[in-house]
Enzyme design. Structure first.
Site, mmCIF file in Angstrom:
data_model
loop_
_atom_site.group_PDB
_atom_site.id
_atom_site.type_symbol
_atom_site.label_atom_id
_atom_site.label_comp_id
_atom_site.label_asym_id
_atom_site.label_seq_id
_atom_site.Cartn_x
_atom_site.Cartn_y
_atom_site.Cartn_z
ATOM 1 N N SER A 157 0.835 -1.191 0.000
ATOM 2 C CA SER A 157 0.000 0.000 0.000
ATOM 3 C C SER A 157 0.880 1.254 0.000
ATOM 4 O O SER A 157 1.724 1.417 -0.881
ATOM 5 C CB SER A 157 -0.944 -0.054 1.214
ATOM 6 N N ARG A 227 -11.657 6.201 10.632
ATOM 7 C CA ARG A 227 -11.215 4.813 10.559
ATOM 8 C C ARG A 227 -12.302 3.917 9.971
ATOM 9 O O ARG A 227 -12.013 3.024 9.167
ATOM 10 C CB ARG A 227 -10.832 4.314 11.955
ATOM 11 N N ASP A 324 -9.033 -6.591 -4.249
ATOM 12 C CA ASP A 324 -8.582 -5.290 -3.735
ATOM 13 C C ASP A 324 -9.104 -4.208 -4.676
ATOM 14 O O ASP A 324 -8.643 -4.085 -5.800
ATOM 15 C CB ASP A 324 -7.060 -5.270 -3.667
ATOM 16 N N HIS A 357 -8.212 -5.268 0.154
ATOM 17 C CA HIS A 357 -6.893 -4.651 0.294
ATOM 18 C C HIS A 357 -6.137 -5.204 1.498
ATOM 19 O O HIS A 357 -4.915 -5.349 1.460
ATOM 20 C CB HIS A 357 -7.054 -3.138 0.415
ATOM 21 N N ASP A 358 -6.836 -5.538 2.562
ATOM 22 C CA ASP A 358 -6.186 -6.058 3.762
ATOM 23 C C ASP A 358 -5.501 -7.398 3.539
ATOM 24 O O ASP A 358 -4.788 -7.879 4.414
ATOM 25 C CB ASP A 358 -7.200 -6.189 4.901
#
Length: 385
Positions: A157, A227, A324, A357-358
């Site tokens: 990232s 967040r 992602d 994405h994680d």
């Protein structure tokens, strides 16, 4: 606390604070006369200092990438799945360095540090940063550690952006670049998500224009919302459906009942937001998301990524994940195509994963096999230079 620290863990680790007194001129034109970086290291540096790997963290990351700080720790470092004996970044073979970037909020000099000119926290007056500023400070860190050339610089990232900047700014100091779930620049949609998150923070009455520490307040609500906004972009629709669906945390849709209803996914996001708001600094979040927005690898090369990558001399591994959508596989393929056009050695792995994405942070056998195979090649180079 872990009942037993696993054999393939780096074990108990202690962060180090490294002080720099040589002024650092930043991309914005301002200068930090002195600053400190907090780092952790795993494994041993060999006699020729040729087996060192730099791990660059993403937006909310920090120096604690592996192992435990004490036996009371509930969780290990953020990339413990991948760093340790026998893991892809094998600490039996490599000396692994991870730092909390300049501007961070986990011990390195940043907005919640004391400004020596005022005796008050820097807060919103901390200089704006670019990715190149992090790379410059990391190069000085390498000098301090006696590392002339990294065997590899690795990051996912925002960390991947640092890796690419390393390849252009210090081509002679990096042999391999591992770029994971990243992009040469953010899309307009990505910038928009970051701006919404920043606005959530700045709209919190406790933000106080960034001077919340002097006013003994914290914008927990705004930071928690930021967040939550960010977190949903890191997960895939499939994962959220599988994990939460439309299950209820509380309440009922039964006729005749008028009880408050909360979906499981709502409860999960509130938990993530609250936990983050208690451990992260709001001004750091603003600073780092801006650095993410500003990054554009080819801006100084007439917007030509091929011309940019011609300045690199290292080999590349680029990795993407199928679901992602924040840093989509198309962005990784753009990197690969530019590298090929620039006549660079590049390997590319497209990993199937439903984790969004994680996925770059989490266990995945094919992902780990790809990293292990590539890093084993580097270990062989180190052993037989």
């Amino acid at each position: 606390m872990p009942e037993v620290i696993p054999e393939n863990s780096v074990g108990i680790v202690t962060p180090q604070v490294i002080q720099f007194d040589e002024p650092l001129t930043l991309a914005c034109g301002r200068t930090l006369d002195q600053y400190q970086l907090v780092i952790e290291t795993y494994g041993e540096l060999d006699d020729s200092a040729s087996n060192a790997i730099l791990i660059c963290h993403a937006l909310s990351g920090h120096h604690h990438a592996a192992g435990y700080h004490s036996t009371d720790d509930i969780k290990p470092g953020w990339w413990d799945n991948h760093i340790g004996p026998g893991k892809p970044f094998d600490t039996n073979q490599f000396f692994v360095v991870c730092l909390n970037n300049l501007g961070g909020c986990h011990g390195s000099t940043g907005p919640n540090s004391i400004n020596p000119m005022t005796g008050q926290p820097w807060g919103p007056d901390f200089p704006p940063l670019r990715v190149r500023d992090w790379v410059e400070s990391q190069a000085r860190l390498a000098d301090r550690l006696g590392i002339q050339q990294w065997a590899a610089v690795v990051g996912g990232s925002l960390g991947g952006m640092q890796v690419m900047r390393w390849a252009l700014e210090y081509p002679e100091r990096i042999r391999h670049a591992v770029v994971i779930a990243s992009a040469m620049k953010l899309s307009a949609q990505n910038i928009a998500f970051n701006e919404i998150a920043r606005n959530a923070i700045k709209s919190d009455p406790d933000f106080r224009d960034g001077h919340y520490l002097e006013n003994q307040t914290l914008p927990r609500n705004g930071l928690g919302q930021a967040r939550m906004i960010g977190h949903i972009t890191y997960l895939s629709d499939e994962l959220m459906g599988d994990k939460f669906g439309r299950e209820l945390r509380s309440g009922s849709f039964q006729r005749g009942q008028d009880t408050p209803i909360e979906f499981q996914v709502e409860s999960y996001l509130h938990y993530q937001g609250d936990a983050f708001a208690n451990t992260f600094d709001a001004n750091t979040y603003l600073l780092m998301t801006k650095a993410l927005d500003y990054f554009d690898l080819a801006r100084e090369y007439n917007n030509d990524p091929v011309a940019a990558f011609r300045h690199a001399s290292c080999n590349f591994l680029v990795v993407s994940f199928s679901t992602d959508w924040r840093f989509a596989p198309e962005r990784s393929r753009e990197i690969v195509e530019a590298l090929i056009a620039a006549n660079k050695n590049v390997s590319y792995a497209a990993i199937d994963s439903n984790l969004g994405h994680d996925a770059f942070l989490l266990p995945n056998k094919r992902y780990e096999d790809v990293l292990s195979a590539y890093m084993n090649r580097i270990a062989a180079e180190v052993a037989n230079p």
